[in-house]
Design a protein around this motif. Structure first.
Motif, PDB file in Angstrom:
ATOM      1  N   VAL A 110       0.820  -1.212   0.000  1.00 15.52           N
ATOM      2  CA  VAL A 110       0.000   0.000   0.000  1.00 15.52           C
ATOM      3  C   VAL A 110       0.861   1.273   0.000  1.00 15.52           C
ATOM      4  N   PRO A 111       0.546   2.207  -0.928  1.00 15.24           N
ATOM      5  CA  PRO A 111       1.248   3.498  -0.876  1.00 15.24           C
ATOM      6  C   PRO A 111       0.571   4.345   0.205  1.00 15.24           C
ATOM      7  N   LEU A 112       1.264   4.576   1.282  1.00 18.46           N
ATOM      8  CA  LEU A 112       0.644   5.169   2.463  1.00 18.46           C
ATOM      9  C   LEU A 112       1.050   6.625   2.629  1.00 18.46           C
ATOM     10  N   GLY A 113       0.041   7.512   2.737  1.00 16.93           N
ATOM     11  CA  GLY A 113       0.367   8.930   2.964  1.00 16.93           C
ATOM     12  C   GLY A 113      -0.620   9.852   2.290  1.00 16.93           C
ATOM     13  N   GLY A 114      -0.468  11.140   2.564  1.00 23.32           N
ATOM     14  CA  GLY A 114      -1.386  12.153   2.032  1.00 23.32           C
ATOM     15  C   GLY A 114      -1.025  12.562   0.619  1.00 23.32           C
ATOM     16  N   ARG A 115      -1.630  13.679   0.180  1.00 24.00           N
ATOM     17  CA  ARG A 115      -1.490  14.103  -1.219  1.00 24.00           C
ATOM     18  C   ARG A 115      -0.073  14.504  -1.604  1.00 24.00           C
ATOM     19  N   GLY A 116       0.749  14.862  -0.606  1.00 26.17           N
ATOM     20  CA  GLY A 116       2.111  15.303  -0.896  1.00 26.17           C
ATOM     21  C   GLY A 116       3.022  14.187  -1.398  1.00 26.17           C
ATOM     22  N   GLY A 117       2.663  12.947  -1.170  1.00 30.15           N
ATOM     23  CA  GLY A 117       3.501  11.822  -1.581  1.00 30.15           C
ATOM     24  C   GLY A 117       3.341  10.688  -0.582  1.00 30.15           C
ATOM     25  N   GLN A 118       3.712   9.489  -0.997  1.00 31.10           N
ATOM     26  CA  GLN A 118       3.475   8.319  -0.144  1.00 31.10           C
ATOM     27  C   GLN A 118       4.701   7.421  -0.053  1.00 31.10           C
ATOM     28  N   LYS A 119       4.727   6.655   1.009  1.00 33.11           N
ATOM     29  CA  LYS A 119       5.754   5.635   1.193  1.00 33.11           C
ATOM     30  C   LYS A 119       5.140   4.303   0.776  1.00 33.11           C
ATOM     31  N   MET A 120       5.833   3.602  -0.113  1.00 29.71           N
ATOM     32  CA  MET A 120       5.349   2.265  -0.446  1.00 29.71           C
ATOM     33  C   MET A 120       5.579   1.384   0.777  1.00 29.71           C
ATOM     34  N   THR A 121       4.496   0.805   1.283  1.00 31.52           N
ATOM     35  CA  THR A 121       4.573   0.079   2.552  1.00 31.52           C
ATOM     36  C   THR A 121       4.083  -1.359   2.376  1.00 31.52           C
ATOM     37  N   VAL A 122       4.807  -2.281   2.996  1.00 28.96           N
ATOM     38  CA  VAL A 122       4.358  -3.683   3.004  1.00 28.96           C
ATOM     39  C   VAL A 122       3.962  -4.021   4.440  1.00 28.96           C
ATOM     40  N   ILE A 123       2.740  -4.519   4.625  1.00 31.61           N
ATOM     41  CA  ILE A 123       2.268  -4.884   5.964  1.00 31.61           C
ATOM     42  C   ILE A 123       1.972  -6.381   5.988  1.00 31.61           C
ATOM     43  N   ARG A 124       2.764  -7.107   6.805  1.00 32.45           N
ATOM     44  CA  ARG A 124       2.598  -8.558   6.884  1.00 32.45           C
ATOM     45  C   ARG A 124       1.737  -8.921   8.070  1.00 32.45           C
ATOM     46  N   ARG A 125       0.824  -9.836   7.863  1.00 33.77           N
ATOM     47  CA  ARG A 125       0.031 -10.324   8.996  1.00 33.77           C
ATOM     48  C   ARG A 125       0.766 -11.545   9.560  1.00 33.77           C
TER      49      ARG A 125
END
Ligand code: SAH
Length: 254
Positions: free
Chosen positions: A214-229
């Motif tokens: 998930v690209p996480l963050g507001g309109r200014g830009g996002q961090k590509m994030t991987v969230i493992r369960r």
């Protein structure tokens, strides 16, 4: 006896003439069709070459998963965009689609797909069908694909294009924040629009051992994030670079 034979010869002659005419006509038609399909074939092979070149370019830019690169070579990206933009279809850049949305940059599509580490047969939920291109890539990789889009017109157009190309993912018109509880759990979840916070309901639809990209963050830009369960209640997060996506928005648009 003789006369009888001559009488028979006339209709035979007429039949032969007709048949010759029909054959000539058929062969002319075949030639015309062949010409048309030659042009079509030239177009198709040119586009396939362009897709292969794009795949090579993505390899140079750091994508190394062979299955992702093969999918990029095989999916005709020009089919997912407006004909007027087709000259740009195989360039590594995002392009506008309807409703002010975008078809992601091919590098981003490949990068997110690589992070998914998709195995054939895995059940994957995509949020943000958009043009349908990313869904086609997932289908090429033999995943069981579910995808949700909040704009009805995009959902409808993507469905038509995908089915025309022979891809049959499970497409839904709806709000991706809700996910698809009736089809959960998913092995992987791929979000192609940017939420400001992690969508909690989606986390709950991941199987233990599965993960979300998930690209996480507001309109200014996002961090590509991987969230493992990791377990029923435990999740682990890692970050994989900066990106810019259209925002993930609540609700649907008819
Ligand atoms: N995966 C797409 C990229 C489309 S851009 C492709 O390959 O073309 C992101 C898409 O997410 C947009 O079409 C946008 O309408 C959609 N989107 C944004 N918020 C959403 C939500 N809550 N639920 C479903 N789709 C959403």
């Amino acid at each position: 006896m003789r006369r009888g034979k001559q009488q028979h010869l006339i209709p035979v002659f007429i039949i032969v003439l007709c048949c010759t005419g029909m054959i000539t006509c058929a062969s002319n038609n075949t030639k015309k069709q062949q010409k048309k399909s030659d042009i079509h074939m030239t177009d198709l092979s040119r586009q396939h070459n362009e897709a292969k070149k794009l795949s090579k370019e993505l390899r140079k830019k750091g994508i190394s998963d062979e299955r992702v690169l093969a999918a990029i070579s095989n999916v005709p990206r020009h089919s997912f965009i407006d004909e007027q933009l087709s000259a740009y279809a195989y360039q590594d850049r995002p392009l506008p689609i309807e409703s002010g949305q975008t078809i992601s940059q091919p590098f981003t599509v490949a990068y997110q797909t690589e992070l998914l580490q998709l195995q054939a047969g895995e059940k994957v939920l995509e949020i943000g069908t958009g043009s349908g291109y990313q869904a086609a890539i997932l289908c090429e990789m033999e995943a069981e694909v579910y995808s949700i889009e909040r704009y009805y017109n995009l959902y409808q157009t993507a469905k038509e294009i995908l089915n025309k190309l022979g891809y049959y993912p499970n497409l839904f018109f709806g709000d991706g924040f809700e996910g698809l509880p009736e089809h959960a759990p998913f092995d992987k979840i791929l979000i192609t629009a940017a939420p400001e916070k992690i969508p909690e309901k989606l986390l709950q639809q991941l199987r233990v051992g599965g993960w979300m990209v998930v690209p996480l963050g507001g309109r200014g830009g996002q961090k590509m994030t991987v969230i493992r369960r990791v377990s029923d209640t435990e999740f682990k997060e890692s970050e994989h670079g900066d990106f810019i996506f259209v925002p993930m928005q609540e609700g649907t648009v008819e």
